[in-house]
Design an enzyme around this catalytic site. Structure first.
Site, PDB file in Angstrom:
ATOM      1  CE  LYS A 116      -4.175  -1.646   2.199  1.00 23.61           C
ATOM      2  NZ  LYS A 116      -4.538  -2.068   3.528  1.00 23.61           N
ATOM      3  CD  GLU A 117       2.176   3.084   4.393  1.00 21.70           C
ATOM      4  OE1 GLU A 117       1.448   3.811   5.059  1.00 21.70           O
ATOM      5  OE2 GLU A 117       3.070   2.376   4.898  1.00 21.70           O
ATOM      6  CG  ASP A 146       5.428  -1.003  12.343  1.00 21.06           C
ATOM      7  OD1 ASP A 146       6.509  -1.319  12.897  1.00 21.06           O
ATOM      8  OD2 ASP A 146       4.533  -0.367  12.926  1.00 21.06           O
ATOM      9  CE  LYS A 286       2.322   8.083  12.569  1.00 15.41           C
ATOM     10  NZ  LYS A 286       1.539   9.232  12.108  1.00 15.41           N
ATOM     11  CG  ASP A 310       1.674   9.599   8.206  1.00 11.59           C
ATOM     12  OD1 ASP A 310       2.221   9.330   9.281  1.00 11.59           O
ATOM     13  OD2 ASP A 310       0.454   9.793   8.082  1.00 11.59           O
ATOM     14  CG  ASP A 452      -3.166  11.519  14.897  1.00  9.96           C
ATOM     15  OD1 ASP A 452      -4.006  10.826  15.489  1.00  9.96           O
ATOM     16  OD2 ASP A 452      -3.306  11.877  13.708  1.00  9.96           O
TER      17      ASP A 452
HETATM   18  O1  LIG Z   1       1.089  -0.431  12.622  1.00  6.90           O
HETATM   19  C1  LIG Z   1       1.271   0.612  11.989  1.00  6.90           C
HETATM   20  C2  LIG Z   1       0.237   1.304  11.324  1.00  6.90           C
HETATM   21  C3  LIG Z   1       0.534   2.452  10.636  1.00  6.90           C
HETATM   22  N1  LIG Z   1       1.804   2.922  10.580  1.00  6.90           N
HETATM   23  C4  LIG Z   1       2.113   4.153   9.813  1.00  6.90           C
HETATM   24  O2  LIG Z   1       1.296   5.196  10.271  1.00  6.90           O
HETATM   25  C5  LIG Z   1       1.038   6.109   9.235  1.00  6.90           C
HETATM   26  C6  LIG Z   1      -0.436   6.424   9.165  1.00  6.90           C
HETATM   27  O3  LIG Z   1      -1.189   5.282   8.908  1.00  6.90           O
HETATM   28  P1  LIG Z   1      -2.264   5.225   7.729  1.00  6.90           P
HETATM   29  O4  LIG Z   1      -2.743   3.841   7.632  1.00  6.90           O
HETATM   30  O5  LIG Z   1      -1.719   5.886   6.524  1.00  6.90           O
HETATM   31  O6  LIG Z   1      -3.421   6.096   8.353  1.00  6.90           O
HETATM   32  P2  LIG Z   1      -4.072   7.479   7.855  1.00  6.90           P
HETATM   33  O7  LIG Z   1      -5.484   7.461   8.303  1.00  6.90           O
HETATM   34  O8  LIG Z   1      -3.813   7.749   6.433  1.00  6.90           O
HETATM   35  O9  LIG Z   1      -3.241   8.499   8.727  1.00  6.90           O
HETATM   36  C7  LIG Z   1      -3.755   9.591   9.423  1.00  6.90           C
HETATM   37  O10 LIG Z   1      -4.335   9.187  10.657  1.00  6.90           O
HETATM   38  C8  LIG Z   1      -3.458   8.483  11.546  1.00  6.90           C
HETATM   39  C9  LIG Z   1      -4.226   8.114  12.793  1.00  6.90           C
HETATM   40  O11 LIG Z   1      -4.837   9.222  13.341  1.00  6.90           O
HETATM   41  C10 LIG Z   1      -2.234   9.365  11.849  1.00  6.90           C
HETATM   42  O12 LIG Z   1      -1.312   8.643  12.621  1.00  6.90           O
HETATM   43  C11 LIG Z   1      -1.576   9.780  10.553  1.00  6.90           C
HETATM   44  O13 LIG Z   1      -0.456  10.595  10.801  1.00  6.90           O
HETATM   45  C12 LIG Z   1      -2.577  10.507   9.696  1.00  6.90           C
HETATM   46  O14 LIG Z   1      -1.977  10.904   8.473  1.00  6.90           O
HETATM   47  C13 LIG Z   1       1.565   5.489   7.951  1.00  6.90           C
HETATM   48  O15 LIG Z   1       2.768   6.131   7.586  1.00  6.90           O
HETATM   49  C14 LIG Z   1       1.819   4.052   8.338  1.00  6.90           C
HETATM   50  O16 LIG Z   1       2.900   3.539   7.651  1.00  6.90           O
HETATM   51  C15 LIG Z   1       2.814   2.269  11.227  1.00  6.90           C
HETATM   52  O17 LIG Z   1       3.964   2.672  11.168  1.00  6.90           O
HETATM   53  N2  LIG Z   1       2.527   1.122  11.914  1.00  6.90           N
HETATM   54 MN   LIG Z   2      -2.025   7.635   5.317  1.00  4.17          MN
END
Ligand SMILES: O=c1ccn([C@@H]2O[C@H](COP(=O)(O)OP(=O)(O)O[C@H]3O[C@H](CO)[C@@H](O)[C@H](O)[C@H]3O)[C@@H](O)[C@H]2O)c(=O)[nH]1
Ligand SMILES: [Mn+2]
Length: 561
Positions: A116-117, A146, A286, A310, A452
């Site tokens: 996905k990333e 991760d 995260k 991110d 966050d």
């Molecule tokens: O077990 C995990 C899950 C996620 N991530 C990272 O966390 C970030 C955010 O995760 P994502 O799945 O992209 O969630 P989003 O909903 O797009 O992210 C938004 O919402 C999250 C939760 O509120 C915040 O942490 C993010 O900064 C914010 O951009 C990404 O870089 C992931 O790679 C990890 O490192 N480990």
């Molecule tokens: Mn994201």
């Protein structure tokens, strides 16, 4: 960090002109809402004489309007004192005129899933921050993986090789788009360009192809494991381990004191971290990944300032660190400034933005309102932190288990020293946090899927403040979920995370009221109670039709009291 010279202005704050109108409007609107609620209550009290359906209808409208009124009060808290804050980086160089005056900066980039990333995205984000206009010996980039992906590690190794030509090119040509993907994007042909740029573009495209091929294959071909060091690094990916069960890997990819770019200048530090995972121990998503980076970086560089990003959020302006320093070195703010949050701006949204994905209210308008109070909430990305803020309130520091993790600890050994690497792996192990204060009192806080929002909130409750800095040129550009499925999954995750906070003992309405005051508590409640919006919306969407069919009037008559 050096202090500001007297009277030198490093930032300006302007209350928005609409502030008095907002307050007046709130007053008038509040009066109208009170009258409406009075009407509902009256209808309900008169209803014993009417049918069950009309009683149920009146009750539903009363509850819905109470919820809407509550949400409206929450939303008004943002409108009471909106302030726009502007950094004045042109004055900064008067205060910090030598590279050694700059505080060190650790950048944390999280990635979790190579499908996905894509690793090419991670690589682009990493290069965009490695190319910051910042003294290289003060800059370290940590990538948390991760996804336990050797391809991501490979992409970072490739990034460093490409960085050796890219970084000097950017600096000599004063390139603004330091993310190569953005620079060589659609406008490259229009803008340009000289043969040197063309040559670098070719090198970049080759690198991207190599990374994409590796993603497709799913493993790293032997030809890329030629050196002993690389073979050793990739040797950790064996059949014995899976994404949910593997040891910690801490790999230094570039080291400031040893690696040089093609122009002979040092490269920033780049460190790959994949924390240990075990099926039986919770990893806290995260928040857990960031806490591991907090510890690993404390052991290796322990910079006083931390940027969290991110992996899909590139830097769009190389002077952003100068802008955040305008706040961090200001004596009047320094003592309790927890973080400086930049807005999340999206790249690649279509003009119509049919899912309203720009999230203007959440990332641009409301933070301006919070700026006049204790400061914006934390968005999870694009925020520069004072490392000390993760260790208890401004006046009551919580000491970590070992002195090497303390924000005051001075690291004297180089980052690839064996003792340093051993300790870094130890603090990245999955049971390290057992019986410790990590996640409850130290670091990012556990207990909510929106770590966050929750962490920013807890920091405000501890007495830290924050600043919203929104320069004209977006400091960062993020990717957005494009499909409806991704969007709904994200909304569901955010709603569950917010409800976890609402229903916990730290609910903004109770705990928050005591520690951050009513206005901030209402602002945080606006999000915390956001998941209950659907209730009044459903009532208003379906009840009027039902009442019409049963000939029940839901609006007051002119003759009503
Ligand atoms: O077990 C995990 C899950 C996620 N991530 C990272 O966390 C970030 C955010 O995760 P994502 O799945 O992209 O969630 P989003 O909903 O797009 O992210 C938004 O919402 C999250 C939760 O509120 C915040 O942490 C993010 O900064 C914010 O951009 C990404 O870089 C992931 O790679 C990890 O490192 N480990
Ligand atoms: Mn994201």
């Amino acid at each position: 960090m050096k202090s500001t010279k007297s009277k030198l202005l490093l930032h300006s704050s302007t209350p928005l002109r609409r502030r008095p109108f907002n307050r007046l409007f709130a007053l008038i609107y509040a009066a109208a809402i009170s009258v409406l609620l009075y009407h509902h209550a009256g209808t309900l009290l008169r209803s014993p004489t009417s049918t069950v359906l009309s009683f149920f209808t009146s009750l539903s409208f009363l509850i819905s309007d109470l919820i809407l009124a509550f949400m409206w009060v929450n939303s008004q808290a943002f409108r009471m004192n909106p302030i726009a804050t502007k950094p004045l980086p042109e004055n900064l160089l008067e205060v910090l005129n030598r590279p050694e005056d700059f505080p060190a900066l650790d950048v944390f980039i999280c990635t979790a899933d190579p499908q996905k990333e894509p690793p090419a995205t991670v690589e682009a984000t990493v290069l965009s921050v490695m190319a910051y206009d910042y003294p290289v010996e003060k800059l370290s980039v940590y990538v948390s993986d991760d996804g336990w992906s050797e391809v991501t590690l490979f992409a970072l190794m490739e990034a460093v090789e490409f960085g050796k030509v890219w970084l000097p090119f950017c600096k000599t040509n004063r390139v603004i788009e330091r993310c190569p993907e953005a620079y060589f994007g659609s406008e490259f042909a229009v803008r340009n360009c000289n043969s040197e740029a063309e040559k670098i573009k070719e090198i970049y495209e080759d690198m991207k192809t190599r990374i994409e091929n590796a993603v497709e294959r799913g493993y790293i071909a032997d030809e890329y494991k030629s050196s002993m060091q690389k073979a050793k690094a990739f040797g950790k990916w064996t059949k014995d381990f899976t994404i949910r069960d593997h040891p910690a890997v801490v790999q230094v990819i570039s080291q400031n004191s040893e690696d040089k770019d093609d122009a002979g200048c040092s490269l920033p530090n780049l460190i790959y971290v994949s924390r240990q995972k075990s099926r039986t121990i919770p990893h806290h998503f995260k928040a857990g990944a960031l806490n591991v980076l907090l510890r690993v970086s404390a052991v290796m560089t322990n910079s006083p300032i931390i940027l969290t990003l991110d992996c899909d959020m590139i830097s769009n302006d190389p002077s952003t660190p100068h802008k955040m320093l305008c706040f961090f070195i200001d004596n009047s703010l320094k003592a309790n400034l927890g973080y400086v949050q930049f807005p999340v701006c999206f790249d690649g949204l279509n003009k119509a933005d049919i899912y309203a994905s720009e999230l203007r209210r959440m990332f641009h308008i409301n933070p301006m309102g919070l700026n006049g109070l204790l400061g914006p909430d934390y968005f999870g990305t694009g925020a520069f932190f004072n490392r000390r803020a993760f260790y208890g309130g401004p006046l009551s520091m919580i000491e970590p288990e070992v002195p090497q993790l303390s924000p005051d600890f001075v690291v004297k050994k180089p980052i690839n020293d064996q003792a340093i690497l051993d300790l870094a792996r130890h603090v990245a192990s999955c049971d390290y946090e057992n019986q410790s204060k990590w996640g409850s009192e130290i670091g990012l806080r556990y207990g909510s899927l929106v770590e966050d929002y929750y962490t920013g909130y807890r920091l405000h409750c501890e007495g830290w403040s924050s600043i919203f800095c929104s320069p004209n040129r977006p400091a960062f550009l993020a990717d957005m979920p494009i499909s409806l499925h991704d969007l709904i999954t994200q909304m569901k995750r955010w709603s569950v995370g917010l409800l976890e906070v609402t229903l916990s003992k730290y609910s903004p309405l109770t705990f928050g009221m005591r520690f951050i005051g009513p206005l901030m508590a209402h602002c945080y409640s606006y999000y915390a109670f956001g998941p209950i919006w659907p209730f009044p919306i459903m009532v208003y969407a379906f009840l009027p039709q039902i009442t019409m069919l049963h000939n029940i009037s839901i609006f007051p008559k002119v003759s009503d009291p």
